[in-house]
Design a protein around this motif. Structure first.
Motif, mmCIF file in Angstrom:
data_model
loop_
_atom_site.group_PDB
_atom_site.id
_atom_site.type_symbol
_atom_site.label_atom_id
_atom_site.label_comp_id
_atom_site.label_asym_id
_atom_site.label_seq_id
_atom_site.Cartn_x
_atom_site.Cartn_y
_atom_site.Cartn_z
ATOM 1 N N ASP A 40 13.866 7.520 45.474
ATOM 2 C CA ASP A 40 12.937 6.621 44.799
ATOM 3 C C ASP A 40 12.180 7.370 43.720
ATOM 4 O O ASP A 40 12.121 8.602 43.682
ATOM 5 C CB ASP A 40 12.042 5.876 45.792
ATOM 6 C CG ASP A 40 11.043 6.757 46.438
ATOM 7 O OD1 ASP A 40 10.138 7.235 45.727
ATOM 8 O OD2 ASP A 40 11.178 6.984 47.659
ATOM 9 N N VAL A 41 11.650 6.585 42.809
ATOM 10 C CA VAL A 41 11.186 7.153 41.545
ATOM 11 C C VAL A 41 10.211 8.296 41.691
ATOM 12 O O VAL A 41 10.257 9.263 40.940
ATOM 13 C CB VAL A 41 10.563 6.055 40.643
ATOM 14 C CG1 VAL A 41 11.647 5.361 39.870
ATOM 15 C CG2 VAL A 41 9.727 5.093 41.451
ATOM 16 N N VAL A 42 9.318 8.200 42.665
ATOM 17 C CA VAL A 42 8.288 9.231 42.762
ATOM 18 C C VAL A 42 8.906 10.567 43.162
ATOM 19 O O VAL A 42 8.631 11.612 42.568
ATOM 20 C CB VAL A 42 7.186 8.788 43.750
ATOM 21 C CG1 VAL A 42 6.083 9.808 43.806
ATOM 22 C CG2 VAL A 42 6.642 7.426 43.342
ATOM 23 N N ARG A 59 10.978 11.988 40.398
ATOM 24 C CA ARG A 59 10.166 12.635 39.376
ATOM 25 C C ARG A 59 9.841 14.076 39.775
ATOM 26 O O ARG A 59 9.936 15.002 38.985
ATOM 27 C CB ARG A 59 8.868 11.830 39.232
ATOM 28 C CG ARG A 59 8.123 12.116 37.989
ATOM 29 C CD ARG A 59 8.917 11.569 36.847
ATOM 30 N NE ARG A 59 8.272 11.791 35.582
ATOM 31 C CZ ARG A 59 8.792 11.416 34.433
ATOM 32 N NH1 ARG A 59 9.965 10.804 34.413
ATOM 33 N NH2 ARG A 59 8.157 11.641 33.326
ATOM 34 N N SER A 60 9.444 14.229 41.015
ATOM 35 C CA SER A 60 9.010 15.562 41.427
ATOM 36 C C SER A 60 10.184 16.528 41.409
ATOM 37 O O SER A 60 10.027 17.704 41.089
ATOM 38 C CB SER A 60 8.356 15.517 42.804
ATOM 39 O OG SER A 60 9.318 15.399 43.793
ATOM 40 N N ILE A 93 12.822 16.338 39.381
ATOM 41 C CA ILE A 93 13.132 16.668 37.993
ATOM 42 C C ILE A 93 12.151 17.702 37.460
ATOM 43 O O ILE A 93 12.513 18.655 36.785
ATOM 44 C CB ILE A 93 13.125 15.383 37.145
ATOM 45 C CG1 ILE A 93 14.382 14.586 37.493
ATOM 46 C CG2 ILE A 93 13.070 15.700 35.660
ATOM 47 C CD1 ILE A 93 14.431 13.237 36.869
ATOM 48 N N ASP A 113 20.597 6.890 33.046
ATOM 49 C CA ASP A 113 19.208 6.501 32.753
ATOM 50 C C ASP A 113 18.792 7.161 31.442
ATOM 51 O O ASP A 113 18.238 8.264 31.421
ATOM 52 C CB ASP A 113 18.324 6.934 33.921
ATOM 53 C CG ASP A 113 16.935 6.327 33.811
ATOM 54 O OD1 ASP A 113 16.622 5.751 32.736
ATOM 55 O OD2 ASP A 113 16.178 6.440 34.781
ATOM 56 N N LEU A 133 15.168 8.386 30.819
ATOM 57 C CA LEU A 133 14.873 9.615 31.544
ATOM 58 C C LEU A 133 15.390 10.814 30.760
ATOM 59 O O LEU A 133 14.683 11.814 30.575
ATOM 60 C CB LEU A 133 15.511 9.565 32.924
ATOM 61 C CG LEU A 133 15.312 10.816 33.784
ATOM 62 C CD1 LEU A 133 13.854 10.927 34.193
ATOM 63 C CD2 LEU A 133 16.205 10.798 34.998
ATOM 64 N N GLU A 141 8.420 1.338 46.015
ATOM 65 C CA GLU A 141 9.449 2.340 46.230
ATOM 66 C C GLU A 141 10.393 1.891 47.335
ATOM 67 O O GLU A 141 10.162 0.901 48.030
ATOM 68 C CB GLU A 141 8.814 3.680 46.589
ATOM 69 C CG GLU A 141 8.141 3.636 47.943
ATOM 70 C CD GLU A 141 7.726 5.025 48.409
ATOM 71 O OE1 GLU A 141 8.149 5.994 47.784
ATOM 72 O OE2 GLU A 141 7.002 5.096 49.393
ATOM 73 N N SER A 142 11.421 2.667 47.491
ATOM 74 C CA SER A 142 12.419 2.369 48.507
ATOM 75 C C SER A 142 11.777 2.345 49.893
ATOM 76 O O SER A 142 10.967 3.207 50.228
ATOM 77 C CB SER A 142 13.491 3.448 48.423
ATOM 78 O OG SER A 142 14.434 3.246 49.410
ATOM 79 N N VAL A 197 24.081 -0.277 33.052
ATOM 80 C CA VAL A 197 22.900 -0.473 32.203
ATOM 81 C C VAL A 197 23.152 -1.483 31.103
ATOM 82 O O VAL A 197 22.312 -2.323 30.803
ATOM 83 C CB VAL A 197 22.459 0.850 31.556
ATOM 84 C CG1 VAL A 197 21.629 1.614 32.523
ATOM 85 C CG2 VAL A 197 23.641 1.662 31.080
ATOM 86 N N ALA A 217 5.758 8.004 37.254
ATOM 87 C CA ALA A 217 7.102 8.458 37.599
ATOM 88 C C ALA A 217 8.170 7.758 36.782
ATOM 89 O O ALA A 217 9.251 8.302 36.575
ATOM 90 C CB ALA A 217 7.358 8.241 39.092
ATOM 91 N N ALA A 245 10.463 6.608 33.982
ATOM 92 C CA ALA A 245 10.842 7.287 32.749
ATOM 93 C C ALA A 245 10.361 6.479 31.554
ATOM 94 O O ALA A 245 10.418 5.262 31.541
ATOM 95 C CB ALA A 245 12.353 7.435 32.693
ATOM 96 N N ASP A 246 9.882 7.204 30.578
ATOM 97 C CA ASP A 246 9.385 6.506 29.388
ATOM 98 C C ASP A 246 9.744 7.346 28.179
ATOM 99 O O ASP A 246 9.189 8.420 27.966
ATOM 100 C CB ASP A 246 7.873 6.332 29.487
ATOM 101 C CG ASP A 246 7.369 5.390 28.393
ATOM 102 O OD1 ASP A 246 8.144 5.119 27.444
ATOM 103 O OD2 ASP A 246 6.220 4.940 28.502
#
Ligand code: ATP
Ligand code: ATP
Ligand code: MG
Ligand code: MG
Ligand code: NI
Lengths: 304, 334, 520, 288, 305
Positions: free
Chosen positions: A212-214, A217-218, A220, A240, A243, D49-50, D189, D259, D261-262
């Motif tokens: 999951d995203v959080v 992130r950590s 990466i 992505d 990203l 989140e998941s 995507v 978290a 992506a941007d």
């Protein structure tokens, strides 16, 4: 049809890996040309993003570079060269690490020694990359016993602990079996393992998609920190694009087995050249900005 | 721990079920061992009448307990069972079933045990090899094994005896050891072991030939499947030696399902050994079983069935315990 | 090289029962003859008078109620104790030997035994003197429950004593205290095998010296010249019918006409050839062992059953009895078709095969007989309780040259019982009951006058040949194979001193005592 | 804004699973007291989140799971659990699943997938009418010409096309509410937006109430009117989509926002990492 | 469904051909050959004109017996296979689909059945059944033998089917069907079962093999069917008739060969089905072969260039 943009030639950066005109085919019925004449150069310490939609050949290319292609895949042409640290060519008495190696020509024992030592790879699903019936310790030790046969057991153990600490996993987890770790921890163990022999290149094939995203992130962030400290180059594969743009130095966009555009992250984001790149970018509505390609409802289309 | 608890509970229930089934079957269908025994005695005495005391004593030993409810009989049955009392054989009156089985069981255990382990190891090793070298001529070995698996055990045994033992004289024809050299029965000597071993070869070979194909096939298939697992690719990417990838990563994981099936397969091998023992006059429990069935010797039949079942269950249980050691995942996931 | 050990397979299967109790049906075969003996040996193969074993001579008084036996002097049991008349008297008063007709068994002196009965025992002579194994009083007097003894350390008077025992084999060795001196063959080993094939394999590979078993092509075994064979046909194989509707038998076979038809339609020749490998002798409806019993045959017509089928005659019998062929080709009366089942024990190949042939032959004549095989247990129990229709069954011949015991045992109504119960004595499992036969049998028992007996037997023969509760098929083969290279002294057609079958009580002991190892 | 003529509401939903292992069982609190309303014609997004319980809520709404406590109300009426009433509920509330590969039975044709719900919920229709309706539905999800697609089986379709079939199936009974559980996360995507756009179009045209479940904040923001953020079974923040995304209040929402992506933050992470490393020197070991 | 059909290859072709040949043999030859129970021939004739496979001890034509016996064995095999399949479907699918307590109970039963050794159980049950009163000729018919073998042989299949049904149950299309309003029975029959077809077929084939072999074993032990001819009873006749001892190989070898061939043929068909259920089994070796061929081609090209 590669749109390689002449980024400002930075002479301080040295190439570490050169991929020239690599083609890979799956010998199925009918044959699938999964990678077609791909060329690029990876520089020391660089993060090269490899983007593209599902099935465009990213994983195949990664396997080709690392010589891990499994049947029915065949590399039908091309060269992959791993350059020595000082750019010297291979010589008989030089340390492996220093040598420039024609990866495609490696066979047997040479190939085996080359693997992991100089190029390591972290796969798509880290969940399945660890043998479920061996402890983390056994699997980490394996790397050292094979590649550093002279290493003492104590030293080895010490090194394993360091590696886990490096990626932020409690060294006590060495005794765990994979299923006793969370997905994120397993991913970190894999990264630790990939770092074990201090390779020059690390290929990461969608290392975080299942997370999951959080957590993603950590991890990466972790990779970026390690790269800064250890100086290895990374080929980071994902679909992505946002990203990639955020983290990569340069990005290669693939489509149907070909690299359609290669440029710095900024170039790709700000001024994409290839239509496909534009289309891809448009597929990601921006979080903080405009809607991008996302049109909500007929009237807005008309209104726009 | 939960895993072990669960398995133990399962075995407890299974043992209970097997014992109860064993208790119920002869009671569901009439068949009076006492009457059979009395008939035999009468024929033996040339038609002379039997004294009432004899009839009474036989009825007491073999006949159905009178005036007790099924439930009481069930409790008595359990009570006797727990004291190791399996009753008296009617075909071998007045031998105790326990003694008959005790004499026969070691033979079967050794024969079946050796043959099964041999066949398992052979099958797993060959299967791992064939799976590892998939896509080569070795693939053609696989269909061949199906023929071996499909040959009836006893048919194979008879052919082997006719050719190897009778015609070529390479092996002994019958028995568990050379009765000529050891007229007094089994003894603890090297010569005896050698004799027992040579007598076990042909029956064991029969069992191995008929069962090795199954292991080979199962292992080969698992091996092929495992080879495409990510962790095997990872192991290769790690630059490990092929031999290590094969043994520690591929074969080891691929063998786990076979190990799980080992206990169950044992049941099949026991079945095979029953007919094999018949062909070789091998002094095991299979022989007893056959005699009990043809003589409608319910006590013996029940006893042998129970012992075979319990032995197979015990083997399964041991396998389960080992399985927990081999596959760490089961220890936490039931 | 094999140090003179004689290896025997008496048809026993593994594992051996450690049981040497002469009263047990499960005792191993060496018990009877090699270890324990009766008083006299009655040789079934001849009409000669019995020869003495423990007994020296005997006398039966005029009305047949007192038998006085003189035994040989200075006999010893194998444990060294003297064998005296006391032991003999004890034996006859012990357990199943004590018949209801017995009044007393006494030993007036060390070598004389007097057995007193309340009824004539002429016809029981061979049973009493030839089939009662004599047991030592000092051992058995303390044993009350003889049926559940295993008697693992037998003390007997025969030529051999038990040496060692195991599940797969047991060995007996020469008894030094045997009255005629130690037998020449010092050791005999009995094997347990589970299949005829194994026995045959062992014979051909010179691992076995003596066996009594059916081998379809004996030549394959005897061709080498080492193995000799003997085949004395004795015991009639019959189709036993549960024949008496009054006693509860059910099925078409209760009608004598049906049995007669079956008798006529059988192709005995083919059955003998195919099912019994041509080793049998021809059966006869008088149930005599010809030529031994020649003098008792009243009507030559009953001296041999027809060997080839006469379907027309069979059908005529049926039609005369009111049967008519149905559309399915099967005869029926009152809507009930002639449909029966014949059973034989599984694995008795000759019987199974004969059943199949009988079924086929009956079908050709319009009678449906289904051939089924059953387990041993399912064979004997229903036979004794009458819970069957037809069975292929073996009758045994009397020991002596007098058919009395056969007629009494199998045909007299004293030996039968209602369907559902086993006869308390006798083996009239066909449940035949005919007052005239009963009277004739009783008359024969009470006399020793040959002419009177002949008259009585004529009556019996006339009835049983017409009623056919047992339809004779063949007189069964009993093949014996023995090693003539290593051992000599086997019985032969010229010198049939005993039937050389290792499973035959008494006779097997007699043969063993006769054998001599060949010195090499 | 279109008039509100219907509302599907979740009221105090709680779902606790029991994970049995051996003789013990441990509770998993998948959803802890969640309430919200989906109004026809509007879209509610559920992000998190998941494992935060999103799918569980979707499955409760689709009556694939019964809540431990709490209720689902359709127009204020508690939802039935069986019989005709359940069928009626199913006619009105439908679901689109995450995985277009798994949610279509490889054994059946496209027509079958769309036709079955029509037949089930409209038994009065003749075969011809059903066929017409199927054609119409396929046209509506832009699988046209319908005849070309009707007889195909799922493996003959691309991922996007499959998801369109799944949407057509959801619309087939005449649904008023659609629960879409990560409907595009398994798609490429490049086709994701196409499917989302289609869903958005249909939502407008058919006046649907949509519960859009996703972990992708960006699409959630653009697709929905209202946005709910779930964290470990609880809704931690809710409000108009733009407000929640652009001005997150709850720390978890902020973390999520961070978290995600941007591309606008191009190179920011690299620079930040470099900055954080430099003053502290090489010895400092990294921590998560 | 293409992907549910086994791929046509050498193994499958041989398997299908073997099974088809044996089936045709069993169905057609009895019509042409003489009565298998007719003893109107000389006994123990070796193979020759008139009696292509010789005759038995009773003078039965071995060929005729073999054909009828094969038919009998196929009957027992198919019937037993079907019975065990039905039971396996019941226990496996129900347990797998419904789950929960039902699953626990059904699986307990299945596991019990699985660990209790088969043949002894069959022997015990056969002994009891065959001696049960009131069954008449049914007691030892091939029907009963098939039933007994079917009733004791389903557990292995049930475990396999359950695992598959469980994994199918969690497939989204099953949930989707429920949301669409389909009933449970229809879901099992229409959504789940078709996807199990290759697996079910494989289990059926396995059951047939098991029953044919089981029948042969039972017959050898004297517990086989009486009154009907099967390959097992033929072998039993040959064995008790000392075919081996008399050197009558033509009596003894053909039935065993047919059993082995039938089993092998069915196993080969099963191979193909296995490959449908788990495509890796086919793809992996194929891939290696293809790759090798292509590599060779590339090297040749390079060499010539
Ligand atoms: N074993 C195989 N046999 C045949 N074709 C294959 C095989 N593996 C991959 N392909 C094909 O090769 C092409 C490239 O696949 P690849 O896995 O490299 O894509 P990818 O870019 O990594 O996709 P994703 O983002 O889904 O991981 C695809 O068209 C795929 O269908
Ligand atoms: N059938 C079930 N049995 C036990 N636990 C379950 C079950 N279904 C879900 N859970 C648990 O409930 C929690 C919530 O799961 P849910 O699938 O609703 O999460 P989610 O938000 O949809 O996650 P994702 O984004 O990964 O789909 C998780 O911890 C999950 O493990
Ligand atoms: Mg990929
Ligand atoms: Mg979810
Ligand atoms: Ni006899």
């Amino acid at each position: 049809m590669i749109v390689e943009r002449a980024a400002e030639p930075d002479l301080t950066v040295q190439p570490v890996l050169t991929v020239e005109d690599v083609s890979i085919r799956y010998e199925v019925d009918p044959p699938v040309d999964a990678v077609r004449g791909v060329s690029f150069t990876l520089h020391r310490g660089e993060i090269l993003g490899l983007a593209g939609e599902s099935g465009c050949g990213k994983t195949t290319l990664a396997y080709g570079i690392t010589r891990l292609l499994k049947p029915p895949a065949v590399m039908t042409g091309g060269r992959v060269v791993l350059h020595g640290r000082a750019g010297r060519d291979a010589g008989g008495d030089q340390d492996d690490d220093e040598a420039t190696t024609d990866v495609v020509a490696l066979t047997g024992e040479e190939l085996r020694r080359f693997r992991w030592d100089r190029v390591s790879i972290v796969f798509q699903g880290s969940m399945n990359s660890l043998n479920p019936v061996m402890t983390v310790r056994d699997q980490l030790h394996d790397v050292f016993t094979t590649h550093r046969p002279g290493m003492r057991r104590r030293v080895r153990e010490q090194r394993c602990r360091e590696l886990l600490e490096l990626v932020g996993v409690d060294p006590a987890r060495l005794a765990s079996f994979p299923h006793q770790l969370s997905g994120g921890m397993r991913q970190r163990v894999m990264i630790a393992m990939a770092l074990a022999l201090d390779p020059q290149v690390m290929v990461m094939d969608e290392p975080t998609t299942a997370l999951d995203v959080v957590v993603q992130r950590s991890i990466i962030r972790e990779i970026m920190v390690l790269r800064e400290r250890l100086g290895f180059a990374v080929i980071f594969i994902t679909h992505d694009l946002p990203l990639l743009i955020e983290i990569s130095d340069r990005i290669a966009v693939m489509r149907d087995g070909e690299v359609v555009e290669l440029g710095t992250a900024e170039q790709i984001y700000r001024a994409p050249q290839a239509d496909y790149t534009k289309q891809l970018l448009a597929s990601f509505p921006s979080l903080s900005g405009t809607r991008g390609g996302f049109v909500r409802g007929r009237e807005e289309v008309l209104g726009a | 721990m939960a895993f072990y608890l669960r398995r133990t509970a399962f075995y407890a229930v299974t043992v209970w079920a097997a014992v109860s089934l064993n208790f119920l079957l002869p009671r569901l269908l009439p068949g009076d061992p006492a009457a059979i025994m009395i008939g035999k005695l009468r024929r033996a005495s040339g038609g002379r009448p039997l004294s009432p005391e004899v009839i009474a004593s036989i009825n007491a030993v073999l006949g159905p307990p009178k005036g007790t409810s099924l439930w009481e009989q069930y409790l008595i049955y359990w009570g006797r069972l727990l004291h190791g009392d399996l009753g008296i054989s009617s075909t071998r009156y007045p031998a105790r079933v326990v003694d008959l089985i005790a004499a026969a069981l070691p033979w079967t255990v050794v024969l079946v045990g050796t043959a099964t382990v041999l066949s398992f190891v052979l099958g797993i090793v060959a299967g791992a090899w064939v799976g590892w070298r998939r896509g080569t001529w070795l693939d053609h070995l696989v269909p061949v094994t199906t023929v071996l698996q499909s040959i009836p055990y006893f048919w194979l045994a008879l052919v082997l005896v006719a050719v190897l033992a009778v015609q070529l004289g390479m092996f002994p024809i019958v028995g568990g050891y050379d009765v000529f050299d050891f007229p007094a029965g089994p003894e603890a000597s090297w010569a005896f072991l050698v004799s027992a071993f040579t007598h076990a070869i042909l029956p064991a070979v029969t069992i191995v030939i008929s069962s090795v194909g199954g292991w080979l096939l199962g292992m080969r298939n698992m091996m092929v499947a495992t080879m495409s697992e990510d962790y095997v690719v990872t192991a290769q990417a790690k630059g490990l030696r092929p031999s290590r990838v094969r043994s520690r990563y591929a074969a080891r994981n691929a063998a786990i399902p076979s190990l799980a099936g080992f206990g169950i397969a044992l049941g099949f091998v026991v079945a095979g050994s029953i007919v094999t023992e018949q062909v070789f006059s091998y002094p095991g429990v299979g022989r007893l079983m056959i005699q009990a069935v043809s003589g409608l010797d319910y006590s013996l039949m029940q006893g042998v069935f129970l012992v075979i079942t319990l032995t197979v269950l015990a083997a399964n249980f041991v396998m389960d315990l080992l399985y927990g050691l081999i596959d760490p995942r089961v220890r936490t996931h039931a | 090289d094999r140090s003179g050990v004689l290896r025997v397979w008496a048809g026993e299967s593994t594992p051996f029962n450690d049981n040497f109790n002469p009263f047990s049906p499960d005792a191993v075969f060496a018990t009877f003859g090699a270890i324990y003996e009766p008083l006299f040996f009655y040789n079934q193969l001849s009409s000669d008078p019995p020869t003495g074993m423990i007994g020296q001579s005997f006398e039966i008084n005029g009305d047949g109620t007192v038998i006085t036996v003189k035994i040989k002097p200075d006999l010893q049991w194998s444990d060294g104790q003297p064998l005296t008349a006391d032991d003999v008297a004890f034996t006859f008063g012990y357990g199943p030997n004590k018949s209801p007709q017995m009044v007393s068994a006494t030993a007036p002196d060390a070598t004389t035994v007097v057995l007193t009965y309340n009824a004539p025992q002429f016809t029981a002579e061979s049973l009493i003197l030839g089939s009662t194994t004599i047991i030592p009083k000092h051992v058995w007097s303390s044993i009350t429950d003889y049926a559940s003894q295993t008697n693992e350390k037998p003390v007997g008077s025969g030529p051999y004593v038990l040496d060692s025992f195991s599940d797969a084999a047991y060995t007996i060795k020469a008894n030094p205290k045997f009255r005629d001196g130690e037998p020449a063959v010092k050791e005999v080993q009995y094997l347990a095998l589970d299949a005829n094939q194994s026995g045959q394999d062992l014979l051909t590979t010179d691992k076995l010296d003596w066996s009594g078993q059916f081998i379809a092509n004996p030549d394959s075994v005897t061709a080498g010249g080492r193995i000799g064979t003997a085949n004395f046909q004795q015991d009639p194989t019959v189709i036993m019918a549960c024949s008496n509707a009054d006693l509860g038998c059910k099925g078409p076979q209760t009608d004598p006409a049906v049995r007669q038809a079956i008798n006529l339609l059988l192709d005995r020749d083919e059955i003998a050839k195919k099912a019994f490998a041509g080793l049998t002798a021809k059966g006869n409806p008088a149930f005599l062992l010809l030529p031994r019993d020649q003098q008792w045959l009243a009507d030559p017509a009953t001296g041999e059953s027809p060997q080839s089928p006469n379907i027309a005659a069979a059908q005529k019998v049926l039609e005369d009895a009111g049967y008519a062929k149905g559309s399915d080709g099967i005869y029926a009366k009152d809507g009930v078709p002639l449909d029966m089942t014949i059973v034989s024990p599984d694995g008795w190949t000759d019987y199974n095969d004969a059943d199949k042939l009988i079924s086929e032959q009956a079908a050709a004549a319009g009678i449906r007989i289904e051939a089924r095989t059953v387990s041993d247990a399912e064979y004997y129990t229903p036979a004794s309780t009458g819970d069957y229709q037809l069975m292929l069954w073996g009758l045994t011949q009397s020991l002596v040259a007098d058919p009395y015991s056969n007629y009494h045992e199998y045909f007299a109504s004293s030996g039968t019982a209602e369907v559902g119960t086993a006869p308390p004595s006798g083996q009239n499992f066909a449940r035949y009951s005919n007052p005239e036969v009963d009277a004739a049998v009783t008359a024969a028992a009470a006399t020793q006058d040959v002419a009177a007996k002949q008259a009585a037997y004529a009556t019996v023969q006339q009835h049983i040949a017409a009623d056919l509760p047992y339809i004779p098929v063949v007189v069964n083969a009993s093949q014996a194979f023995f090693d003539t290279k290593d051992f000599t002294g086997w019985p032969s057609v010229e010198d049939p001193y005993a039937d050389p079958l290792p499973y035959l009580s008494t006779a097997s002991g007699v043969v063993l005592a006769h054998l001599k190892p060949v010195q090499k | 804004m279109t008039p509100v003529d219907g509302v599907l509401s979740a009221s105090h939903l709680v779902k606790t699973f029991r994970l049995r292992s051996g003789l013990r069982s441990t509770p998993v609190h998948a959803v802890k007291n969640v309430s919200f309303e989906v109004v026809r014609g509007r879209t509610v997004a559920l992000v998190g989140e998941s494992g935060s319980g999103k799918s569980t809520i979707a499955r409760i709404l689709a009556k694939l799971e019964t809540p431990t406590s709490g209720q689902v109300l359709l127009d204020g009426v508690p939802t039935p659990t069986r019989g005709r009433a359940l069928a009626e509920y199913r006619r009105r509330v439908q679901m689109v699943f995450q995985d277009p590969f798994a949610s279509l039975n490889p054994f059946h044709s496209v027509a079958h997938h769309v036709e079955r719900p029509v037949r089930i919920h409209h038994p009065e229709l003749t075969s011809a009418q059903v066929a017409a309706r199927v054609r119409d539905l396929l046209d509506r999800v832009q699988l046209s010409p319908a005849d070309r697609f009707a007889s195909r089986r799922p493996h003959e379709l691309s991922g996007g096309q499959r998801q369109r079939v799944a949407i057509a199936r959801a619309l087939a009974p005449g649904a008023q509410y659609v629960v879409a559980d990560e409907p595009v996360s398994m798609l490429d995507v490049s086709i994701r937006l196409g499917v989302l756009n289609l869903l958005a179009d249909l939502q407008r045209e058919q006046h649907l109430g949509v519960l859009y479940i996703t972990h992708d904040l960006a699409t959630a923001r653009h697709f929905s009117d209202e946005l709910l953020v779930m964290y470990r079974g609880d809704v931690v923040e809710r409000g108009p989509a733009d407000d929640v995304i652009l001005r997150p209040q709850h720390p978890y929402t902020q973390a999520l926002r961070e978290a995600a992506a941007d591309p606008e933050r191009l190179g920011a992470l690299r620079d930040e990492v470099r900055r954080s490393l430099r003053p502290l020197g090489q010895e400092r070991s990294a921590s998560a | 469904m293409r992907e549910l059909m086994p791929r046509w290859d050498g193994k499958l072709a041989i398997g299908v051909a073997t099974v088809a040949l044996i089936t045709v043999f069993a169905l057609v030859v009895p019509l042409l050959a003489q009565d298998p129970r007719s003893s109107a021939n000389p006994a123990l004739l070796p193979p020759g004109p008139g009696h292509w496979l010789g005759t038995t001890k009773l003078g039965n034509d071995v060929l005729a017996q073999l054909a009828v016996g094969t038919r009998g064995s196929l009957f027992v095999g198919v019937l037993g296979g079907l019975v065990s399949l039905v039971l396996a479907l019941f226990f496996g699918i129900l347990a797998g689909y419904i789950g929960g307590v039902v699953d626990e109970v059904l699986m307990l039963l299945t596991n019990i059945n699985l660990v209790i050794p088969g043949l002894p159980l069959v022997m015990v049950i056969a002994a009891y059944v065959q001696n049960a009163p009131g069954l008449g000729s049914l007691a030892r018919s091939s029907l009963m033998v098939a039933l007994v073998l079917g009733v004791t042989g389903w557990a292995g299949s049930a475990v396999v089917l359950r695992a598959q049904a469980r994994s199918l149950r969690t497939r989204e299309y099953v949930a989707a069907a429920r949301v669409a309003g389909e009933g449970t029975l229809r879901i099992i029959c229409v959504e789940i079962l078709p996807n199990l077809v290759p697996l079910i077929a494989a289990q059926l084939i396995y059951g047939v093999i098991f029953t044919v072999l089981g029948e042969a074993g039972l017959s050898y032990l004297g517990l086989g069917p009486t009154g009907s001819i099967t390959l097992g009873t033929m072998l039993n006749d040959a064995q008790t008739g000392q075919a081996v001892g008399t050197g009558a190989w033509w009596w003894f070898v053909p039935p065993g060969t047919i059993i082995a061939a039938l089993g092998a043929g069915l196993s080969l068909v099963n191979f193909a089905l296995d490959e449908v259920v788990d495509p890796r089994l086919r793809q992996a070796p194929q891939a290696v072969r293809r790759q090798r061929r292509s590599r060779a081609a590339i090297t040749r090209e390079e060499a010539s260039a």
